[in-house]
Design an enzyme around this catalytic site. Structure first.
Site, PDB file in Angstrom:
ATOM      1  N   MET A   1      48.651  35.028  42.579  1.00 20.51           N
ATOM      2  CA  MET A   1      50.383  35.398  42.508  1.00 20.51           C
ATOM      3  C   MET A   1      50.932  36.071  43.714  1.00 20.51           C
ATOM      4  O   MET A   1      49.765  36.625  44.522  1.00 20.51           O
ATOM      5  CB  MET A   1      51.192  36.493  41.740  1.00 20.51           C
ATOM      6  CG  MET A   1      49.696  35.635  40.022  1.00 20.51           C
ATOM      7  SD  MET A   1      50.307  36.515  38.860  1.00 20.51           S
ATOM      8  CE  MET A   1      49.509  36.129  37.776  1.00 20.51           C
TER       9      MET A   1
ATOM     10  N   ASP B   1      43.851  33.842  39.217  1.00 26.05           N
ATOM     11  CA  ASP B   1      45.257  33.112  39.768  1.00 26.05           C
ATOM     12  C   ASP B   1      45.777  34.298  40.790  1.00 26.05           C
ATOM     13  O   ASP B   1      45.927  35.714  41.081  1.00 26.05           O
ATOM     14  CB  ASP B   1      45.670  34.767  38.574  1.00 26.05           C
ATOM     15  CG  ASP B   1      45.550  34.036  37.065  1.00 26.05           C
ATOM     16  OD1 ASP B   1      46.015  32.592  36.868  1.00 26.05           O
ATOM     17  OD2 ASP B   1      44.461  35.133  36.403  1.00 26.05           O
TER      18      ASP B   1
ATOM     19  N   ASP C   1      46.769  28.356  28.868  1.00 25.33           N
ATOM     20  CA  ASP C   1      46.164  29.451  30.160  1.00 25.33           C
ATOM     21  C   ASP C   1      47.331  30.412  28.892  1.00 25.33           C
ATOM     22  O   ASP C   1      48.459  30.112  29.511  1.00 25.33           O
ATOM     23  CB  ASP C   1      46.852  29.483  31.353  1.00 25.33           C
ATOM     24  CG  ASP C   1      46.786  30.663  31.692  1.00 25.33           C
ATOM     25  OD1 ASP C   1      46.439  31.484  31.235  1.00 25.33           O
ATOM     26  OD2 ASP C   1      46.336  30.571  33.188  1.00 25.33           O
TER      27      ASP C   1
ATOM     28  N   HIS D   1      44.556  28.890  40.439  1.00 25.68           N
ATOM     29  CA  HIS D   1      45.327  28.997  39.855  1.00 25.68           C
ATOM     30  C   HIS D   1      46.592  29.584  40.636  1.00 25.68           C
ATOM     31  O   HIS D   1      47.616  30.727  41.238  1.00 25.68           O
ATOM     32  CB  HIS D   1      45.721  29.165  38.838  1.00 25.68           C
ATOM     33  CG  HIS D   1      47.319  29.273  37.395  1.00 25.68           C
ATOM     34  ND1 HIS D   1      47.503  29.981  37.147  1.00 25.68           N
ATOM     35  CD2 HIS D   1      48.214  28.269  37.795  1.00 25.68           C
ATOM     36  CE1 HIS D   1      48.502  29.617  36.547  1.00 25.68           C
ATOM     37  NE2 HIS D   1      49.889  29.190  37.133  1.00 25.68           N
TER      38      HIS D   1
ATOM     39  N   MET E   1      50.463  30.373  41.796  1.00 26.71           N
ATOM     40  CA  MET E   1      51.439  30.865  41.524  1.00 26.71           C
ATOM     41  C   MET E   1      51.971  31.064  42.671  1.00 26.71           C
ATOM     42  O   MET E   1      52.716  32.171  42.988  1.00 26.71           O
ATOM     43  CB  MET E   1      51.589  32.226  39.595  1.00 26.71           C
ATOM     44  CG  MET E   1      50.988  31.433  38.929  1.00 26.71           C
ATOM     45  SD  MET E   1      50.640  32.913  38.160  1.00 26.71           S
ATOM     46  CE  MET E   1      48.602  32.549  38.183  1.00 26.71           C
TER      47      MET E   1
ATOM     48  N   MET F   1      50.519  26.101  30.156  1.00 25.41           N
ATOM     49  CA  MET F   1      50.646  27.945  30.253  1.00 25.41           C
ATOM     50  C   MET F   1      51.331  27.894  29.075  1.00 25.41           C
ATOM     51  O   MET F   1      52.888  26.803  27.663  1.00 25.41           O
ATOM     52  CB  MET F   1      52.184  28.029  30.885  1.00 25.41           C
ATOM     53  CG  MET F   1      51.136  28.017  32.804  1.00 25.41           C
ATOM     54  SD  MET F   1      49.608  28.963  33.254  1.00 25.41           S
ATOM     55  CE  MET F   1      50.251  30.327  32.889  1.00 25.41           C
TER      56      MET F   1
ATOM     57  N   SER G   1      40.025  34.678  32.636  1.00 26.82           N
ATOM     58  CA  SER G   1      40.688  34.954  33.949  1.00 26.82           C
ATOM     59  C   SER G   1      40.799  36.419  34.725  1.00 26.82           C
ATOM     60  O   SER G   1      40.501  37.100  34.055  1.00 26.82           O
ATOM     61  CB  SER G   1      42.322  34.961  33.449  1.00 26.82           C
ATOM     62  OG  SER G   1      43.047  35.681  34.291  1.00 26.82           O
TER      63      SER G   1
ATOM     64  N   HIS H   1      38.352  32.017  35.652  1.00 27.83           N
ATOM     65  CA  HIS H   1      39.799  31.600  35.948  1.00 27.83           C
ATOM     66  C   HIS H   1      40.818  32.550  37.046  1.00 27.83           C
ATOM     67  O   HIS H   1      40.154  33.938  37.070  1.00 27.83           O
ATOM     68  CB  HIS H   1      40.515  31.209  35.174  1.00 27.83           C
ATOM     69  CG  HIS H   1      41.761  31.085  35.845  1.00 27.83           C
ATOM     70  ND1 HIS H   1      42.662  29.856  35.359  1.00 27.83           N
ATOM     71  CD2 HIS H   1      43.519  31.236  35.413  1.00 27.83           C
ATOM     72  CE1 HIS H   1      43.391  29.540  35.518  1.00 27.83           C
ATOM     73  NE2 HIS H   1      43.941  30.828  35.812  1.00 27.83           N
TER      74      HIS H   1
HETATM   75  O1  LIG Z   1      48.292  33.017  34.319  1.00 29.37           O
HETATM   76  C1  LIG Z   1      48.199  34.148  33.658  1.00 29.37           C
HETATM   77  C2  LIG Z   1      49.191  35.076  34.075  1.00 29.37           C
HETATM   78  O2  LIG Z   1      50.339  34.286  34.761  1.00 29.37           O
HETATM   79  C3  LIG Z   1      47.181  34.713  33.188  1.00 29.37           C
HETATM   80  O3  LIG Z   1      45.803  33.432  33.772  1.00 29.37           O
HETATM   81  C4  LIG Z   1      46.880  34.639  31.492  1.00 29.37           C
HETATM   82  O4  LIG Z   1      48.117  35.213  30.838  1.00 29.37           O
HETATM   83  C5  LIG Z   1      45.258  35.761  31.026  1.00 29.37           C
HETATM   84  O5  LIG Z   1      45.833  36.489  30.481  1.00 29.37           O
HETATM   85  P1  LIG Z   1      45.793  36.630  28.721  1.00 29.37           P
HETATM   86  O6  LIG Z   1      44.751  36.083  28.412  1.00 29.37           O
HETATM   87  O7  LIG Z   1      45.417  38.357  28.680  1.00 29.37           O
HETATM   88  O8  LIG Z   1      46.792  36.290  28.592  1.00 29.37           O
END
Ligand SMILES: O=C(CO)[C@H](O)[C@H](O)COP(=O)(O)O
Length: 277
Positions: A88, A86, A226, A117, A119, A188, A59, A84
């Site tokens: 947000m 993210d 994730d 992804h 969000m 998640m 990520s 990945h």
């Molecule tokens: O979507 C996510 C948070 O919303 C991240 O991808 C996820 O938390 C990855 O980070 P870590 O591996 O440090 O938990």
């Protein structure tokens, strides 16, 4: 706030929905490992064809954003199967990250699929924007779309793989009438919004139940996990039936990223072998 920042903020809503042509031809990375896939190949990476190996998706949330292309290259060379990405929006989740312009900038530096992804709420306009800049997979939260089936078709209509994301409290029943329309489900194992959180153990029985649901329906839907993924819990995740593991802090927080990816994969593979035995 500087004039440049204000101008950027004003232009953002326009830029976020720009078609690819508006952004101009994407530059190619000079690095020999980086290439763009053949646009005529319907599944250039075969990314969701059942793989004997659990796939690892670092990520970028935990990467150094000032050196994003270099960070991407290090993990790709270190064995990452996907990147990945993210997204947000500070509304659906209490954090603000990156949009399509950053994805467009990253794309020429990636020889692996980009796994976006979302969000964000709403999702449809951003689906268009990310598909236009080369997202290969797009996932979104069912709570964030008024018309989940329509948003899924929008993703698939753009030639991307489509998936739904289940928050820790979102039940598997949201998949009841759309499972056959999905390429992947992202489970998640933390509440979305931040990297570096602790893994929520109730994700494990959920992954097992989802694996059963998919297998009993005879579908080829990948399970991605994730949040808080580490080498320490990768065995259990592989054993529960996960296909793709997203890892942010466990990869980018390690001195040797290739070694971190290999350690997660090795433990996940051992778990998968137990699952398949
Ligand atoms: O979507 C996510 C948070 O919303 C991240 O991808 C996820 O938390 C990855 O980070 P870590 O591996 O440090 O938990």
């Amino acid at each position: 706030m500087t004039v440049a920042t204000i101008t950027l903020l004003r232009l953002w809503p326009v830029a976020a929905t720009m078609p690819l042509s508006f952004l101009g031809a994407l530059p190619r990375c000079e690095h020999p490992e980086c290439y763009r896939p053949d646009p005529l190949d319907p599944d250039p990476f075969g990314v969701l064809i059942m793989s004997p190996s659990v796939r690892i998706a670092p990520s970028l949330l935990s990467a150094d954003f000032a050196f994003l292309a270099q960070e991407a290259r290090v993990v790709i060379e270190g064995g990452a199967d996907l990147l990945h990405f993210d997204v947000m929006d500070n509304h659906y989740v209490p954090n603000l990250t990156v949009g399509p312009l950053v994805c467009a900038a990253l794309k020429p530096h990636s020889s692996v699929p980009i796994d976006v992804h979302l969000m964000t709420r709403p999702v449809d306009a951003l689906i268009d924007s990310f598909a236009a800049v080369g997202a290969d997979l797009i996932t979104f939260h069912p709570e964030a779309s008024d018309h989940v089936h329509r948003s899924l078709q929008l993703i698939k209509g753009k030639g991307c793989k489509a998936g739904l994301v289940l928050n820790p409290a979102t039940p598997l029943t949201v998949l009841d009438h759309v499972l056959g329309d999905l390429d992947l489900v992202l489970v998640m194992s933390v509440n979305p919004g931040f990297g570096g959180q602790a893994f929520i153990p109730s994700a494990l029985p959920k992954i097992r139940a989802l694996r059963r649901m998919i297998d009993e329906a005879g579908l080829n839907v990948a399970i991605e996990v994730d949040g808080g993924v580490k080498a320490d819990n990768a065995f259990e995740l592989g054993a529960a039936g996960a296909d793709i593991l997203v890892a942010g802090s466990a990869v980018f927080g390690a001195r040797d990223r290739a070694q971190a990816i290999a350690a997660i994969r090795e433990r996940a593979q051992q778990g998968r072998a137990q699952h398949l035995a």
